[in-house]
Write a protein that holds these residues in place. Structure first.
Motif, PDB file in Angstrom:
ATOM      1  N   ARG A   1       0.851  -1.188   0.000  1.00  0.00           N
ATOM      2  CA  ARG A   1       0.000   0.000   0.000  1.00  0.00           C
ATOM      3  C   ARG A   1       0.887   1.238   0.000  1.00  0.00           C
ATOM      4  N   GLU A   2       0.384   2.284  -0.671  1.00  0.00           N
ATOM      5  CA  GLU A   2       1.037   3.591  -0.640  1.00  0.00           C
ATOM      6  C   GLU A   2      -0.015   4.594  -0.205  1.00  0.00           C
ATOM      7  N   VAL A   3       0.267   5.329   0.865  1.00  0.00           N
ATOM      8  CA  VAL A   3      -0.715   6.263   1.423  1.00  0.00           C
ATOM      9  C   VAL A   3      -0.087   7.633   1.615  1.00  0.00           C
ATOM     10  N   ARG A   4      -0.951   8.649   1.582  1.00  0.00           N
ATOM     11  CA  ARG A   4      -0.547  10.017   1.906  1.00  0.00           C
ATOM     12  C   ARG A   4      -1.240  10.420   3.188  1.00  0.00           C
ATOM     13  N   LEU A   5      -0.491  11.048   4.052  1.00  0.00           N
ATOM     14  CA  LEU A   5      -1.008  11.509   5.340  1.00  0.00           C
ATOM     15  C   LEU A   5      -1.020  13.025   5.359  1.00  0.00           C
ATOM     16  N   ARG A   6      -2.094  13.583   5.864  1.00  0.00           N
ATOM     17  CA  ARG A   6      -2.107  15.018   6.139  1.00  0.00           C
ATOM     18  C   ARG A   6      -1.516  15.201   7.529  1.00  0.00           C
ATOM     19  N   THR A   7      -0.660  16.196   7.688  1.00  0.00           N
ATOM     20  CA  THR A   7      -0.007  16.439   8.970  1.00  0.00           C
ATOM     21  C   THR A   7      -0.302  17.854   9.450  1.00  0.00           C
ATOM     22  N   THR A   8      -0.246  18.038  10.763  1.00  0.00           N
ATOM     23  CA  THR A   8      -0.504  19.362  11.340  1.00  0.00           C
ATOM     24  C   THR A   8       0.727  20.254  11.288  1.00  0.00           C
ATOM     25  N   SER A   9       1.900  19.658  11.186  1.00  0.00           N
ATOM     26  CA  SER A   9       3.153  20.399  11.002  1.00  0.00           C
ATOM     27  C   SER A   9       4.110  19.475  10.253  1.00  0.00           C
TER      28      SER A   9
END
Length: 139
Positions: free
Chosen positions: A116-124
């Protein structure tokens, strides 16, 4: 002064007990305690080894920080064919604080290993992205 009286005098003064006639390995209590301890240590080791091999396993293939608000992770999950898995992925900043979290569902299928390849949204800005855990789920 004879040796017997010196030993008796020291035993009286310091509370020493005379040494037993039999060596330690001929006394049943220390031998039983040692055997019991060895069995418990062996049983604990077997339990840990079996527990760690249960369930899906994961391997991080690569990760990258795309910008201050996005990170990417590529990983592989090994599971029994037909087992659905849910993995928790998190991104950490330079102080090891969690700045992003994502649950990734891997549906059941005939393959033993799935990538699997995923993108994460981060707060910083993250410095690393890791798979925290993977567990088998019903369905």
């Amino acid at each position: 002064m004879p040796s017997d009286t010196t030993d008796d005098l020291l035993a009286t003064r310091y509370g020493r007990r005379p040494r037993p006639d039999r060596p330690w390995y001929r006394r049943p209590l220390p031998v039983a305690a040692a055997v019991l301890g060895a069995v418990l240590v062996l049983a604990y080791g077997v339990w840990v080894a079996v527990w760690q091999t249960q369930g899906p396993a994961y391997t991080v293939i690569s990760h990258s920080v795309l910008d201050d608000g996005t990170a990417q992770l590529r990983f592989a999950v090994a599971r029994e064919p037909g087992t659905a898995v849910q993995c928790t992925v998190h991104a950490l900043d330079s102080s090891s604080a969690e700045v992003g979290l994502l649950r990734v569902d891997v549906p059941a299928g005939p393959e033993r290993e799935v990538q699997r390849e995923v993108r994460l949204r981060t707060t910083s800005r993250a410095v690393t992205v890791q798979v925290e855990s993977c567990v088998a789920v019903d369905g």
